[in-house]
Design a protein around this motif. Sequence first.
Motif, short mmCIF file in Angstrom:
data_model
loop_
_atom_site.label_atom_id
_atom_site.label_comp_id
_atom_site.label_asym_id
_atom_site.label_seq_id
_atom_site.Cartn_x
_atom_site.Cartn_y
_atom_site.Cartn_z
N LEU A 52 0.83 -1.21 0.00
CA LEU A 52 0.00 0.00 0.00
C LEU A 52 0.87 1.27 0.00
N ALA A 53 1.95 1.23 0.77
CA ALA A 53 2.84 2.41 0.83
C ALA A 53 3.38 2.73 -0.57
N ARG A 54 3.74 1.69 -1.31
CA ARG A 54 4.25 1.92 -2.68
C ARG A 54 3.17 2.54 -3.55
N ILE A 55 1.95 2.01 -3.47
CA ILE A 55 0.84 2.54 -4.27
C ILE A 55 0.60 4.02 -3.92
N LEU A 56 0.58 4.31 -2.64
CA LEU A 56 0.29 5.69 -2.20
C LEU A 56 1.40 6.65 -2.61
N ALA A 57 2.63 6.18 -2.52
CA ALA A 57 3.76 7.03 -2.95
C ALA A 57 3.63 7.34 -4.44
N ASP A 58 3.26 6.33 -5.23
CA ASP A 58 3.08 6.55 -6.67
C ASP A 58 1.94 7.53 -6.95
N LEU A 59 0.97 7.58 -6.04
CA LEU A 59 -0.17 8.49 -6.23
C LEU A 59 0.14 9.90 -5.70
N GLY A 60 1.35 10.12 -5.26
CA GLY A 60 1.76 11.47 -4.85
C GLY A 60 1.40 11.86 -3.44
N VAL A 61 1.10 10.87 -2.58
CA VAL A 61 0.81 11.17 -1.18
C VAL A 61 2.06 11.81 -0.55
N HIS A 62 1.85 12.77 0.32
CA HIS A 62 3.01 13.46 0.93
C HIS A 62 3.52 12.78 2.20
N ILE A 63 2.58 12.24 2.97
CA ILE A 63 2.94 11.64 4.27
C ILE A 63 2.16 10.33 4.41
N LEU A 64 2.83 9.29 4.89
CA LEU A 64 2.16 8.01 5.10
C LEU A 64 1.66 7.91 6.54
N ARG A 65 0.42 7.47 6.70
CA ARG A 65 -0.09 7.23 8.04
C ARG A 65 -0.12 5.72 8.32
N ALA A 66 -0.15 5.37 9.57
CA ALA A 66 -0.25 3.97 9.97
C ALA A 66 -0.26 3.90 11.48
N VAL A 100 6.56 9.70 7.84
CA VAL A 100 5.46 8.89 8.39
C VAL A 100 4.90 9.55 9.65
N ILE A 101 3.61 9.28 9.85
CA ILE A 101 2.95 9.75 11.08
C ILE A 101 2.34 8.54 11.76
N THR A 102 2.50 8.46 13.08
CA THR A 102 1.82 7.41 13.82
C THR A 102 1.44 7.92 15.20
N GLU A 103 0.46 7.26 15.80
CA GLU A 103 -0.07 7.75 17.08
C GLU A 103 0.76 7.29 18.26
N ILE A 104 1.00 8.22 19.16
CA ILE A 104 1.62 7.87 20.44
C ILE A 104 0.53 7.90 21.50
N MET A 105 0.35 6.77 22.20
CA MET A 105 -0.71 6.71 23.21
C MET A 105 -0.17 6.86 24.62
N ASP A 106 1.14 6.64 24.77
CA ASP A 106 1.70 6.59 26.11
C ASP A 106 3.12 7.16 26.08
#
Length: 276
Positions: A52-66, A100-106
Amino acid sequence: MKPFMLASREYKPEDTIIEISSSAKKVFLGEGYCTIIAGPCAVEGAEQYLSLARILADLGVHILRAGIFKPRTSPYSFKGLGSEGMDIVDQARMITGLPVITEIMDVRDLELLHDRVDILQVGSRNMQNFTLLEEMGRIKRPIMLKRGLSATIEEWLLAAEYILNGGNEQVILCERGIRTFEPYTRNTVDIGAVALLKQLSHLPIIVDPSHATGRWRMVAPVARAAIAAGADGIMVEVHQNPDKALSDGKQSLTPENFASLRDQILKLAELDNKKI
Ligand code: PEP
Ligand code: MN
């Protein structure tokens, strides 16, 4: 002066533009830009995320979430892969060069995340976790602060103030809908808040139409409304097979639907002379 002094326009009239330069590809967030953040709700495995990351990068996404640590209502739901997920995100970041962006819970997870994540997300459920906010104020990484489930705009800006007051000026606000009496949508998206925040504050504002609506068919129209109202970008959930997603499948776009949304957003950004 407003109670949220550091976040206010009175204190800082010029827009805050955040430059993400910790990854191979440089990205900007703030007024004049239209930044697209996309990815699945959660990292479910290497194959799913890297393809999915490869697909999104090809589509010009600026930042990957997960998400690798997922705040779930039920303790029996999938709660993310934790450090194994971090290893997969490292690979995606290396392959695509994207931040990349990811959530910090703690606060205890900061050691794992700090050097490997370009933007840390404080989720809705933690918007008023003041210990976590204070810790986010001490670090130098950009923080995306999502609006609490039933937070007023002032409470949200005061939460941002905790981070700013700690010395971290890189705060991004994210409107993701609030809980109202309406059960047909997961949340009620507050588009008015976007327009208002542009006046009240200098901080960048992103809209998450996925969590705001809970329904994939509503994601594109609400994303367009967000940009039209002045948002500096969107954060969208995408999954190759939404029916099989381990979390939030109902609100996830397929890569094909995301590609079409991206084209629409590009047109709107062009109309507003936003850089993309
Ligand atoms: C998310 O973006 O992964 C998330 C859990 O969103 P929220 O905190 O807005 O519910
Ligand atoms: Mn989600």
